[in-house]
Design a protein around this motif. Structure first.
Motif, PDB file in Angstrom:
ATOM      1  N   GLN A  94     -17.680  -4.686   9.953  1.00  0.00           N
ATOM      2  CA  GLN A  94     -17.342  -5.540   8.812  1.00  0.00           C
ATOM      3  C   GLN A  94     -16.571  -6.752   9.320  1.00  0.00           C
ATOM      4  O   GLN A  94     -15.611  -6.629  10.069  1.00  0.00           O
ATOM      5  CB  GLN A  94     -16.490  -4.751   7.816  1.00  0.00           C
ATOM      6  N   ARG A  95     -16.977  -7.920   8.892  1.00  0.00           N
ATOM      7  CA  ARG A  95     -16.351  -9.145   9.344  1.00  0.00           C
ATOM      8  C   ARG A  95     -15.226  -9.549   8.395  1.00  0.00           C
ATOM      9  O   ARG A  95     -15.147  -9.094   7.262  1.00  0.00           O
ATOM     10  CB  ARG A  95     -17.382 -10.269   9.388  1.00  0.00           C
ATOM     11  N   MET A  96     -14.383 -10.484   8.880  1.00  0.00           N
ATOM     12  CA  MET A  96     -13.295 -10.993   8.040  1.00  0.00           C
ATOM     13  C   MET A  96     -13.863 -11.734   6.841  1.00  0.00           C
ATOM     14  O   MET A  96     -13.265 -11.721   5.763  1.00  0.00           O
ATOM     15  CB  MET A  96     -12.403 -11.946   8.841  1.00  0.00           C
ATOM     16  N   ASP A  97     -14.997 -12.381   7.012  1.00  0.00           N
ATOM     17  CA  ASP A  97     -15.605 -13.100   5.886  1.00  0.00           C
ATOM     18  C   ASP A  97     -15.946 -12.126   4.768  1.00  0.00           C
ATOM     19  O   ASP A  97     -15.763 -12.435   3.592  1.00  0.00           O
ATOM     20  CB  ASP A  97     -16.868 -13.840   6.341  1.00  0.00           C
ATOM     21  N   ASP A  98     -16.445 -10.958   5.145  1.00  0.00           N
ATOM     22  CA  ASP A  98     -16.778  -9.952   4.137  1.00  0.00           C
ATOM     23  C   ASP A  98     -15.520  -9.470   3.426  1.00  0.00           C
ATOM     24  O   ASP A  98     -15.520  -9.261   2.218  1.00  0.00           O
ATOM     25  CB  ASP A  98     -17.492  -8.767   4.778  1.00  0.00           C
ATOM     26  N   ARG A  99     -14.452  -9.291   4.188  1.00  0.00           N
ATOM     27  CA  ARG A  99     -13.190  -8.859   3.572  1.00  0.00           C
ATOM     28  C   ARG A  99     -12.661  -9.930   2.624  1.00  0.00           C
ATOM     29  O   ARG A  99     -12.186  -9.627   1.534  1.00  0.00           O
ATOM     30  CB  ARG A  99     -12.153  -8.554   4.648  1.00  0.00           C
ATOM     31  N   ALA A 100     -12.717 -11.192   3.041  1.00  0.00           N
ATOM     32  CA  ALA A 100     -12.236 -12.285   2.190  1.00  0.00           C
ATOM     33  C   ALA A 100     -13.064 -12.363   0.915  1.00  0.00           C
ATOM     34  O   ALA A 100     -12.526 -12.579  -0.179  1.00  0.00           O
ATOM     35  CB  ALA A 100     -12.287 -13.604   2.950  1.00  0.00           C
ATOM     36  N   LEU A 101     -14.370 -12.174   1.038  1.00  0.00           N
ATOM     37  CA  LEU A 101     -15.241 -12.181  -0.140  1.00  0.00           C
ATOM     38  C   LEU A 101     -14.881 -11.035  -1.077  1.00  0.00           C
ATOM     39  O   LEU A 101     -14.830 -11.208  -2.296  1.00  0.00           O
ATOM     40  CB  LEU A 101     -16.706 -12.073   0.302  1.00  0.00           C
ATOM     41  N   TRP A 102     -14.603  -9.874  -0.508  1.00  0.00           N
ATOM     42  CA  TRP A 102     -14.215  -8.719  -1.324  1.00  0.00           C
ATOM     43  C   TRP A 102     -12.899  -8.993  -2.043  1.00  0.00           C
ATOM     44  O   TRP A 102     -12.758  -8.702  -3.231  1.00  0.00           O
ATOM     45  CB  TRP A 102     -14.097  -7.480  -0.433  1.00  0.00           C
ATOM     46  N   VAL A 103     -11.909  -9.571  -1.343  1.00  0.00           N
ATOM     47  CA  VAL A 103     -10.617  -9.882  -1.967  1.00  0.00           C
ATOM     48  C   VAL A 103     -10.813 -10.890  -3.090  1.00  0.00           C
ATOM     49  O   VAL A 103     -10.246 -10.737  -4.183  1.00  0.00           O
ATOM     50  CB  VAL A 103      -9.617 -10.407  -0.909  1.00  0.00           C
ATOM     51  N   ASP A 104     -11.600 -11.932  -2.853  1.00  0.00           N
ATOM     52  CA  ASP A 104     -11.863 -12.917  -3.898  1.00  0.00           C
ATOM     53  C   ASP A 104     -12.513 -12.267  -5.113  1.00  0.00           C
ATOM     54  O   ASP A 104     -12.178 -12.594  -6.257  1.00  0.00           O
ATOM     55  CB  ASP A 104     -12.760 -14.034  -3.365  1.00  0.00           C
ATOM     56  N   THR A 105     -13.429 -11.362  -4.880  1.00  0.00           N
ATOM     57  CA  THR A 105     -14.100 -10.670  -5.983  1.00  0.00           C
ATOM     58  C   THR A 105     -13.101  -9.836  -6.788  1.00  0.00           C
ATOM     59  O   THR A 105     -13.119  -9.864  -8.024  1.00  0.00           O
ATOM     60  CB  THR A 105     -15.218  -9.765  -5.441  1.00  0.00           C
ATOM     61  N   VAL A 106     -12.235  -9.118  -6.113  1.00  0.00           N
ATOM     62  CA  VAL A 106     -11.253  -8.292  -6.809  1.00  0.00           C
ATOM     63  C   VAL A 106     -10.297  -9.156  -7.623  1.00  0.00           C
ATOM     64  O   VAL A 106      -9.968  -8.837  -8.774  1.00  0.00           O
ATOM     65  CB  VAL A 106     -10.479  -7.412  -5.791  1.00  0.00           C
ATOM     66  N   VAL A 107      -9.854 -10.280  -7.060  1.00  0.00           N
ATOM     67  CA  VAL A 107      -8.950 -11.177  -7.787  1.00  0.00           C
ATOM     68  C   VAL A 107      -9.654 -11.781  -8.994  1.00  0.00           C
ATOM     69  O   VAL A 107      -9.089 -11.858 -10.088  1.00  0.00           O
ATOM     70  CB  VAL A 107      -8.401 -12.271  -6.836  1.00  0.00           C
ATOM     71  N   ASP A 108     -10.901 -12.203  -8.825  1.00  0.00           N
ATOM     72  CA  ASP A 108     -11.653 -12.755  -9.952  1.00  0.00           C
ATOM     73  C   ASP A 108     -11.812 -11.728 -11.072  1.00  0.00           C
ATOM     74  O   ASP A 108     -11.697 -12.063 -12.261  1.00  0.00           O
ATOM     75  CB  ASP A 108     -13.036 -13.237  -9.499  1.00  0.00           C
ATOM     76  N   GLN A 109     -12.082 -10.482 -10.725  1.00  0.00           N
ATOM     77  CA  GLN A 109     -12.196  -9.436 -11.744  1.00  0.00           C
ATOM     78  C   GLN A 109     -10.874  -9.232 -12.475  1.00  0.00           C
ATOM     79  O   GLN A 109     -10.853  -9.056 -13.694  1.00  0.00           O
ATOM     80  CB  GLN A 109     -12.654  -8.122 -11.104  1.00  0.00           C
ATOM     81  N   ALA A 110      -9.771  -9.279 -11.744  1.00  0.00           N
ATOM     82  CA  ALA A 110      -8.450  -9.111 -12.370  1.00  0.00           C
ATOM     83  C   ALA A 110      -8.145 -10.279 -13.296  1.00  0.00           C
ATOM     84  O   ALA A 110      -7.572 -10.090 -14.373  1.00  0.00           O
ATOM     85  CB  ALA A 110      -7.362  -8.995 -11.302  1.00  0.00           C
ATOM     86  N   ILE A 111      -8.559 -11.476 -12.916  1.00  0.00           N
ATOM     87  CA  ILE A 111      -8.361 -12.647 -13.783  1.00  0.00           C
ATOM     88  C   ILE A 111      -9.164 -12.484 -15.062  1.00  0.00           C
ATOM     89  O   ILE A 111      -8.666 -12.749 -16.164  1.00  0.00           O
ATOM     90  CB  ILE A 111      -8.743 -13.949 -13.034  1.00  0.00           C
ATOM     91  N   ARG A 112     -10.413 -12.035 -14.944  1.00  0.00           N
ATOM     92  CA  ARG A 112     -11.240 -11.824 -16.132  1.00  0.00           C
ATOM     93  C   ARG A 112     -10.668 -10.760 -17.050  1.00  0.00           C
ATOM     94  O   ARG A 112     -10.806 -10.843 -18.269  1.00  0.00           O
ATOM     95  CB  ARG A 112     -12.667 -11.454 -15.716  1.00  0.00           C
ATOM     96  N   ARG A 113     -10.032  -9.740 -16.461  1.00  0.00           N
ATOM     97  CA  ARG A 113      -9.416  -8.695 -17.293  1.00  0.00           C
ATOM     98  C   ARG A 113      -8.116  -9.176 -17.932  1.00  0.00           C
ATOM     99  O   ARG A 113      -7.566  -8.519 -18.788  1.00  0.00           O
ATOM    100  CB  ARG A 113      -9.127  -7.459 -16.444  1.00  0.00           C
ATOM    101  N   GLY A 114      -7.585 -10.315 -17.468  1.00  0.00           N
ATOM    102  CA  GLY A 114      -6.360 -10.863 -18.045  1.00  0.00           C
ATOM    103  C   GLY A 114      -5.085 -10.312 -17.438  1.00  0.00           C
ATOM    104  O   GLY A 114      -4.024 -10.398 -18.056  1.00  0.00           O
ATOM    105  N   GLU A 115      -5.164  -9.767 -16.255  1.00  0.00           N
ATOM    106  CA  GLU A 115      -3.975  -9.182 -15.634  1.00  0.00           C
ATOM    107  C   GLU A 115      -2.985 -10.232 -15.146  1.00  0.00           C
ATOM    108  O   GLU A 115      -1.839  -9.908 -14.871  1.00  0.00           O
ATOM    109  CB  GLU A 115      -4.377  -8.267 -14.477  1.00  0.00           C
ATOM    110  N   PHE A 116      -3.396 -11.502 -15.059  1.00  0.00           N
ATOM    111  CA  PHE A 116      -2.495 -12.557 -14.611  1.00  0.00           C
ATOM    112  C   PHE A 116      -2.031 -13.427 -15.776  1.00  0.00           C
ATOM    113  O   PHE A 116      -1.353 -14.434 -15.563  1.00  0.00           O
ATOM    114  CB  PHE A 116      -3.173 -13.427 -13.541  1.00  0.00           C
ATOM    115  N   ASP A 117      -2.381 -13.074 -16.988  1.00  0.00           N
ATOM    116  CA  ASP A 117      -1.952 -13.840 -18.154  1.00  0.00           C
ATOM    117  C   ASP A 117      -0.490 -13.546 -18.466  1.00  0.00           C
ATOM    118  O   ASP A 117      -0.009 -12.432 -18.286  1.00  0.00           O
ATOM    119  CB  ASP A 117      -2.808 -13.489 -19.377  1.00  0.00           C
ATOM    120  N   ASP A 118       0.205 -14.536 -18.961  1.00  0.00           N
ATOM    121  CA  ASP A 118       1.592 -14.412 -19.425  1.00  0.00           C
ATOM    122  C   ASP A 118       2.544 -13.927 -18.338  1.00  0.00           C
ATOM    123  O   ASP A 118       3.451 -13.119 -18.598  1.00  0.00           O
ATOM    124  CB  ASP A 118       1.676 -13.468 -20.642  1.00  0.00           C
TER     125      ASP A 118
END
Length: 179
Positions: free
Chosen positions: A48-72
């Motif tokens: 597994q490359r670092m690019d794959d890990r970075a993509l995975w982290v970005d995906t997890v953060v985007d999902q958390a943003i969509r769920r509203g975990e960073f609101d307020d």
């Protein structure tokens, strides 16, 4: 401390925890050997490359943003307090002092601070008896601190003459036009 168990002939017995760990290591080595035989037959898997890990982290953060975990969040849109752009090795100590409102940890330092602000404290008093009481309490704290053997810097704060402080208090009141 720890003693190894010995059998009837005086020979050390292996530790049960050590035997269990050795058994587990032996099983893992056997499993790796079996897997390496299988891997030689199939195509090697790329690591597994670092690019794959970075993509995975970005995906997890985007999902958390969509769920509203960073609101307020409490500091949303504001700068993070305490970031000054330079490295301060004592940042945690300064934050602790500020957060816990620690002041005058040593009696000598507290007395110097109180001595510097004594005139302001006396000016808040309305009666001569109140001024005398404040000065007497200050003098008692100075004498008490000199008697303590707590270590730290020596207590060099002088005691105050009560009558002289009352006279100075009267003069400051007259200067402000208060009778």
């Amino acid at each position: 401390m720890f003693r190894r168990r010995r059998d009837d002939q005086g020979e050390p017995q292996p530790d049960p925890a050590r035997r269990a760990a050795q058994y587990q290591v032996d099983r893992e080595i056997a499993a790796e050997d079996a897997a390496s035989d299988d891997d030689e037959r199939s195509a090697p898997q790329p690591r597994q490359r670092m690019d794959d890990r970075a993509l995975w982290v970005d995906t997890v953060v985007d999902q958390a943003i969509r769920r509203g975990e960073f609101d307020d969040l409490p500091l949303q849109g504001k700068p993070i307090p305490g970031l000054r752009g330079t490295h301060d090795p004592d940042w945690w100590l300064k934050n602790l002092v500020e957060r816990e409102q620690i002041t005058g940890v040593l009696p000598a330092a507290q007395l110097r601070h109180d001595d510097a602000s004594l005139d302001e404290t006396l000016d808040r008093e309305h009666t001569e008896a109140g001024v005398r009481e404040v000065v007497e309490q200050f003098n008692a704290r100075v004498v008490d601190a000199r008697r303590q053997l707590l270590g730290g810097p020596p207590v060099v704060t002088p005691t105050r003459d009560v009558d002289r402080e009352v006279q100075r208090w009267r003069e400051r009141r007259r200067a402000r036009g208060i009778r």
